[in-house]
Design an enzyme around this catalytic site. Structure first.
Site, PDB file in Angstrom:
ATOM      1  N   SER A  42       0.819  -1.220   0.000  1.00  7.42           N
ATOM      2  CA  SER A  42       0.000   0.000   0.000  1.00  7.42           C
ATOM      3  C   SER A  42       0.850   1.267   0.000  1.00  7.42           C
ATOM      4  O   SER A  42       1.748   1.425   0.835  1.00  7.42           O
ATOM      5  CB  SER A  42      -0.877  -0.022   1.260  1.00  7.42           C
ATOM      6  OG  SER A  42      -1.237   1.278   1.645  1.00  7.42           O
ATOM      7  N   LEU A  44      -0.237   4.199   0.826  1.00  4.96           N
ATOM      8  CA  LEU A  44      -0.556   4.902   2.077  1.00  4.96           C
ATOM      9  C   LEU A  44       0.283   4.350   3.223  1.00  4.96           C
ATOM     10  O   LEU A  44       0.903   5.106   3.983  1.00  4.96           O
ATOM     11  CB  LEU A  44      -2.056   4.754   2.396  1.00  4.96           C
ATOM     12  CG  LEU A  44      -2.483   5.275   3.765  1.00  4.96           C
ATOM     13  CD1 LEU A  44      -2.275   6.782   3.861  1.00  4.96           C
ATOM     14  CD2 LEU A  44      -3.934   4.910   4.070  1.00  4.96           C
ATOM     15  N   ASP A  81       1.149  -0.997  -5.046  1.00  3.60           N
ATOM     16  CA  ASP A  81       0.354   0.197  -5.292  1.00  3.60           C
ATOM     17  C   ASP A  81       1.322   1.215  -5.895  1.00  3.60           C
ATOM     18  O   ASP A  81       2.043   1.899  -5.177  1.00  3.60           O
ATOM     19  CB  ASP A  81      -0.221   0.687  -3.956  1.00  3.60           C
ATOM     20  CG  ASP A  81      -0.911   2.025  -4.063  1.00  3.60           C
ATOM     21  OD1 ASP A  81      -1.065   2.529  -5.190  1.00  3.60           O
ATOM     22  OD2 ASP A  81      -1.295   2.556  -3.009  1.00  3.60           O
ATOM     23  N   GLU A 110      -2.945   4.265 -10.960  1.00  2.98           N
ATOM     24  CA  GLU A 110      -4.233   4.960 -10.872  1.00  2.98           C
ATOM     25  C   GLU A 110      -4.258   6.150 -11.820  1.00  2.98           C
ATOM     26  O   GLU A 110      -3.220   6.763 -12.080  1.00  2.98           O
ATOM     27  CB  GLU A 110      -4.513   5.381  -9.426  1.00  2.98           C
ATOM     28  CG  GLU A 110      -3.532   6.361  -8.837  1.00  2.98           C
ATOM     29  CD  GLU A 110      -3.594   6.415  -7.302  1.00  2.98           C
ATOM     30  OE1 GLU A 110      -3.509   5.342  -6.663  1.00  2.98           O
ATOM     31  OE2 GLU A 110      -3.711   7.529  -6.755  1.00  2.98           O
ATOM     32  N   SER A 119      -6.836   8.968  -1.993  1.00  2.00           N
ATOM     33  CA  SER A 119      -8.207   9.112  -2.498  1.00  2.00           C
ATOM     34  C   SER A 119      -9.192   9.567  -1.417  1.00  2.00           C
ATOM     35  O   SER A 119     -10.258  10.085  -1.749  1.00  2.00           O
ATOM     36  CB  SER A 119      -8.682   7.778  -3.066  1.00  2.00           C
ATOM     37  OG  SER A 119      -7.838   7.369  -4.098  1.00  2.00           O
ATOM     38  N   ARG A 155      -6.371   1.408 -12.152  1.00  2.79           N
ATOM     39  CA  ARG A 155      -7.326   1.849 -11.132  1.00  2.79           C
ATOM     40  C   ARG A 155      -8.098   3.064 -11.609  1.00  2.79           C
ATOM     41  O   ARG A 155      -7.510   4.080 -11.984  1.00  2.79           O
ATOM     42  CB  ARG A 155      -6.538   2.157  -9.850  1.00  2.79           C
ATOM     43  CG  ARG A 155      -7.284   2.927  -8.803  1.00  2.79           C
ATOM     44  CD  ARG A 155      -6.511   2.827  -7.507  1.00  2.79           C
ATOM     45  NE  ARG A 155      -6.805   3.867  -6.570  1.00  2.79           N
ATOM     46  CZ  ARG A 155      -6.224   3.975  -5.385  1.00  2.79           C
ATOM     47  NH1 ARG A 155      -5.302   3.096  -5.022  1.00  2.79           N
ATOM     48  NH2 ARG A 155      -6.534   4.947  -4.566  1.00  2.79           N
ATOM     49  N   HIS A 186     -12.524   2.110  -7.514  1.00  8.44           N
ATOM     50  CA  HIS A 186     -12.464   2.601  -6.138  1.00  8.44           C
ATOM     51  C   HIS A 186     -13.686   3.462  -5.824  1.00  8.44           C
ATOM     52  O   HIS A 186     -14.222   4.138  -6.697  1.00  8.44           O
ATOM     53  CB  HIS A 186     -11.179   3.401  -5.933  1.00  8.44           C
ATOM     54  CG  HIS A 186     -10.707   3.422  -4.521  1.00  8.44           C
ATOM     55  ND1 HIS A 186     -11.288   2.668  -3.524  1.00  8.44           N
ATOM     56  CD2 HIS A 186      -9.688   4.093  -3.914  1.00  8.44           C
ATOM     57  CE1 HIS A 186     -10.655   2.879  -2.385  1.00  8.44           C
ATOM     58  NE2 HIS A 186      -9.681   3.740  -2.590  1.00  8.44           N
TER      59      HIS A 186
HETATM   60  C1  SPV Z   1      -3.388   2.483  -0.627  1.00 11.35           C
HETATM   61  O1  SPV Z   1      -3.498   1.534   0.169  1.00 11.35           O
HETATM   62  O2  SPV Z   1      -2.444   3.260  -0.626  1.00 11.35           O
HETATM   63  C2  SPV Z   1      -4.442   2.735  -1.599  1.00 11.35           C
HETATM   64  C3  SPV Z   1      -5.810   2.430  -1.269  1.00 11.35           C
HETATM   65  O3  SPV Z   1      -4.152   3.289  -2.640  1.00 11.35           O
HETATM   66  S1  SPV Z   1      -6.527   3.894  -0.717  1.00 11.35           S
HETATM   67  O4  SPV Z   1      -5.837   4.317   0.485  1.00 11.35           O
HETATM   68  O5  SPV Z   1      -7.905   3.524  -0.453  1.00 11.35           O
HETATM   69  O6  SPV Z   1      -6.457   4.900  -1.743  1.00 11.35           O
HETATM   70 MG    MG Z   2      -2.399   4.223  -2.574  1.00 12.62          MG
END
Ligand code: SPV
Ligand code: MG
Length: 291
Positions: A42, A44, A81, A110, A119, A155, A186
């Site tokens: 991820s 994030l 990601d 994405e 997001s 994405r 998403h």
């Molecule tokens: C991530 O895990 O970094 C993602 C999913 O891209 S989200 O946080 O929902 O964008």
């Molecule tokens: Mg992400």
């Protein structure tokens, strides 16, 4: 089985599959031991663990370095990601080359602009990528992979940006025609109405991946009923570690003692096991004449 093939089978399998977030070699290993067949690296979580924002503040090579440790520590596939691919088509295709060299079998890109924003932060203020430009990026990535099983996921952020179903379908179809292996759709809603509407129109043109972070209360059976291929539990190892570390640090700070935490933390033996300390012991007996 090679990791690319494992990931492809996960995405293309007829039943609903799940992958779990990791952001370090240790968390990746924990995901594998829990029984998952794949790992979500991820953006994030990786950025948060590095102490920076999910805005491409960590460079792509810094991300790659962590991925290398994650991949070395595990035998299940990692889906990176890859945000927007860290630039234009040229940056994205170089990313594919470097991922293949490190045995990372797939990447999700994405359709936003570099530098991206998470997001769930002001989603509707986020501009989307030009469709043709994004399709060129997908094509360049697919053309540059050496292993035919390497996976490129595209994405669609149309719902996040408030553009609606028509735009989401238009984009997903364009990305399909550009050669993507799967679509990640998403949504930031707390229900699945957007995803459901998308799935009804989409049919099964290509496997569909979801990230149910915000619609966590929807029963998982609903995902399979809708024909979803893969669900990503996207950030729950990061978030559980934050909770655990905050609790432990506060307790030790308050107590000025370890007495109340010892029983609540993993024993050192567990740390050594996860590091495979025993293997080194055996190797030393084999290779170190003095051992
Ligand atoms: C991530 O895990 O970094 C993602 C999913 O891209 S989200 O946080 O929902 O964008
Ligand atoms: Mg992400």
């Amino acid at each position: 089985m090679k990791k690319t093939k494992q990931l492809r089978e996960l995405i293309e399998s007829k039943q609903l599959e799940f992958i779990m977030e990791a952001h370090s070699a240790l968390s990746a290993k924990i995901v594998e031991e829990a029984g998952f067949k794949g790992i979500w690296a991820s953006g994030l979580s990786l950025s948060a663990a590095l102490g920076v924002r999910d805005n491409n503040e960590a460079s792509w090579t810094q991300v790659l370095d962590i991925l290398e440790f994650m991949s070395d520590a595990t035998s299940i596939p990692i889906l990176l990601d890859g945000d927007t691919g860290y630039g234009n088509f040229n940056n994205a295709r170089r990313l594919v080359k470097k991922l293949e060299q490190r045995d990372i079998p797939g990447v999700c890109i994405e359709d936003k602009l570099f530098p991206k924003t998470n997001s769930f932060i002001k989603g509707e203020a986020q501009p989307l990528a030009d469709i043709n430009e994004f399709c060129g990026k997908i094509k360049a990535m697919k053309d540059s992979q050496n292993d035919e099983d390497f996976v490129v996921v595209s994405r669609v952020e149309a719902f996040i940006a408030g553009w609606g179903l028509k735009e989401a379908l238009k984009r997903a179809e364009a990305y399909r025609q550009a050669g993507t292996d799967a679509v990640l759709i998403h949504s930031k809603r707390s229900d699945m109405t957007e995803i459901e509407a998308f799935m009804k129109e989409w049919g099964n043109r290509l496997p569909v991946i979801i990230v149910p972070t915000k619609y966590y209360s929807v029963p998982t059976d609903k995902f399979s009923d809708l024909g979803i291929s893969l669900s990503i539990w996207a950030n729950h190892n990061l978030r559980s570690s934050i909770t655990a570390m905050q609790k432990t640090s506060a307790q030790i700070y308050y107590d000025k003692s370890l007495i109340n935490v010892e029983k609540n933390v993993s024993p050192l033996e567990e740390v050594f096991r996860l590091q495979k300390a025993e293997e080194l012991d055996i190797a030393e007996k084999l290779y170190l004449s003095s051992a």
